[in-house]
Design an enzyme around this catalytic site. Structure first.
Site, short mmCIF file in Angstrom:
data_model
loop_
_atom_site.label_atom_id
_atom_site.label_comp_id
_atom_site.label_asym_id
_atom_site.label_seq_id
_atom_site.Cartn_x
_atom_site.Cartn_y
_atom_site.Cartn_z
CB SER A 298 -0.95 -0.05 1.20
OG SER A 298 -1.91 0.96 1.15
CE LYS A 323 -4.86 -1.75 0.20
NZ LYS A 323 -4.92 -0.37 -0.31
CD GLN A 327 -8.63 0.19 0.02
OE1 GLN A 327 -7.49 0.34 0.46
NE2 GLN A 327 -8.87 -0.37 -1.15
#
Length: 524
Positions: A298, A323, A327
């Protein structure tokens, strides 16, 4: 036997993957869109109302709603998740970077709250509590012999800033019981574990996640290293599951020159947002190395991708998690929230590093097993790349999308096949608990030792190595330690140093034989 050896790394890797799921999101703050109604949504509401009013037995409809929400999100992607009301405080606290409490590291030892170590400069240390002390009561609430869950314990020890709690303490080393009143205070949760010099010119910063305070911690650490003469820097984001996107952007800005692209995001409507470096930056010159592994995810991958695609530094280690989804956390009005994937992000060269998730979340998060079986963790030529996902860095170097950041310099996982879980085990809570229990047997034997004396004491004996093997065996884990005896002894010594001295001594022990660190230092 082979199956048993495979089983442990899968368990440990899955635990780390859960960290990616919970902590590895990219924050886009702000309220979500309002929910509209149609016949299908009305049907769901009607069903819940019917169950509440007509069903023959009492049913907790909140739990049904939770299951329904989870079921819907599972159909989307592995990172769109529901956070129940009861989980929100803990999740938010981790990302906030601090909490209000008494300031101790503890665990339940023989069903008693045992203090591993008071947090430095925290309320408990100021009140005179020591490692090894047992907390018997908080006020009139009995804490021992009750098998209390962690959340119940935390609720008794946490509270409002400035509030007081009377603790009943048993000090085993002196065989005495006493009461002490502690004023609760703000306790930082560090996201930068250490900022230290490895040699006269090389600084090292370890970032464990990207929380609200991460950039401030990193910035302070970086300035401190520069004052000590650092002209080269190692940024360690191994096992960092991610966090706030803004923190990764700000850290990348420390290294990149004005107007260099850090990351871009693209949402459902095709809107593209780009983040560029500013004129600010405290380390725009000098060598930079970023350490990554299979659990780097991430926001960590945003940082690594920005450094790699701008040819600003060298990425060292193993292929990162992969990733590339963004979000947004949206409150649902009852204390719960949903983290919904709202965009994809792309590195400066234009690549998406999101790995496929079309075979379900379980396979997605157990990708470690696949990498282990394929040999990717041990040899760079086992990493599969797709020519169709070929991109170029600023200087024209070839990089690949499709599933994580591939390092510029590959470093295999420590140990041979079958020993791959050892490093994870060494850094788990089991090691901390083991050392605490060893110290708890006779703290007086260690209390006056200097650091060199402690290291000599531990180096000259295999007692703790043998005890640790027995400890792990009793825990039900099957793992071969004999082939890496020196590594195990090093981590045992490091944990003794952490509990008896400080975090700096721990990293001093761990890093001196770290394979990636040694690879970097050899290149200089």
């Amino acid at each position: 036997m082979r199956i048993k050896k495979l089983y442990l790394p899968i368990i440990l890797a899955t635990a780390l993957a859960v960290g990616v799921l919970i902590g590895g999101y990219l924050n886009f703050k702000g309220p979500g869109r309002g929910f509209t109604s149609n016949s299908n949504r009305s049907k769901l509401n009607k069903l819940i109302e019917l169950i509440e009013s007509e069903y023959v037995d009492d049913v907790n409809t909140d739990s049904i709603v939770d299951l329904t929400v989870n079921g819907i999100l599972e159909k989307l992607d592995p990172h769109s998740v529901y956070i129940a009301k009861g989980e929100m405080e803990q999740v938010s606290q981790s990302m906030k970077g601090d909490f209000v409490g008494i300031g101790v590291n503890f665990y339940m030892y023989n069903d008693t709250v045992a203090i591993i170590k008071p947090i430095e400069k925290g309320p408990s240390e100021a009140a005179g509590l020591k490692a090894g002390d047992r907390i018997l009561y908080a006020g009139k609430t009995k804490l021992f012999g009750r098998k209390l869950p962690s959340d119940s314990l935390f609720s008794k020890l946490k509270g409002e800033e400035g509030s007081k709690v009377q603790l009943t303490i048993y000090r085993k080393s002196e065989n005495k019981k006493f009461n002490v009143t502690i004023t609760r205070g703000v306790i930082p949760i560090k996201s930068v574990d250490i900022a230290t010099m490895l040699d006269k010119k090389t600084g090292y910063i370890k970032v464990n996640r990207f929380a609200e305070t991460t950039y401030k911690e990193f910035h302070n650490g970086l300035l401190g290293l520069k004052k000590q003469g650092a002209t080269e820097l190692i940024v360690d984001v191994r096992d960092n599951g991610g966090g706030y996107m803004e923190m990764a952007d700000e850290i990348a800005d420390e290294f990149l020159k004005n107007d260099e692209l850090i990351v871009k995001t693209k949402n459902k409507k095709g809107n593209i947002d780009k983040t560029y470096a500013t004129e600010a930056g405290n380390f725009e010159n000098g060598k930079v190395y970023v350490l990554i592994n299979e659990n780097t995810a991430s926001a960590s991958e945003i940082l690594a991708g920005a450094i790699q695609d701008n040819d600003r530094g060298i990425i060292v280690g193993r292929r990162s998690f992969g990733k590339g989804l963004v979000q947004k956390e949206i409150p649902l009005g009852d204390g719960s929230a949903v983290r919904l994937t709202v965009a994809r992000y792309y590195t400066p060269s234009g690549r998406s590093i999101q790995k496929p998730y079309n075979h379900g979340a379980e396979e997605y998060f157990n990708d470690f097993q696949k990498r282990f079986v394929s040999g990717e963790l041990f040899a760079a030529d086992s990493i599969k790349v797709a020519d169709s996902l070929k991109f170029k860095t600023k200087k024209g170097r070839i990089v690949y999308g499709g599933g994580g950041i591939i390092p510029d310099v590959f470093v295999p996982i420590e140990g041979s096949h079958g020993d791959e879980a050892l490093g994870m085990l060494m850094q788990s809570g089991l090691m901390s608990y083991f050392v605490f229990e060893q110290l708890d047997k006779d703290r007086k034997a260690f209390q006056n030792l200097t650091f060199p004396q402690l290291m000599q004491k531990l180096d000259e004996t295999d007692v703790y190595f043998k005890n640790f093997k027995s400890y792990i065996s009793k825990s039900g884990l099957v793992i071969n330690m004999d082939s890496q005896k020196s590594t195990v002894k090093r981590y045992i010594a490091a944990e003794f140093a952490r509990q008896l001295f400080d975090e700096g001594k721990y990293f001093e022990m761990v890093l001196k034989e770290d394979a990636m660190i040694k690879t970097v230092l050899k290149k200089e």
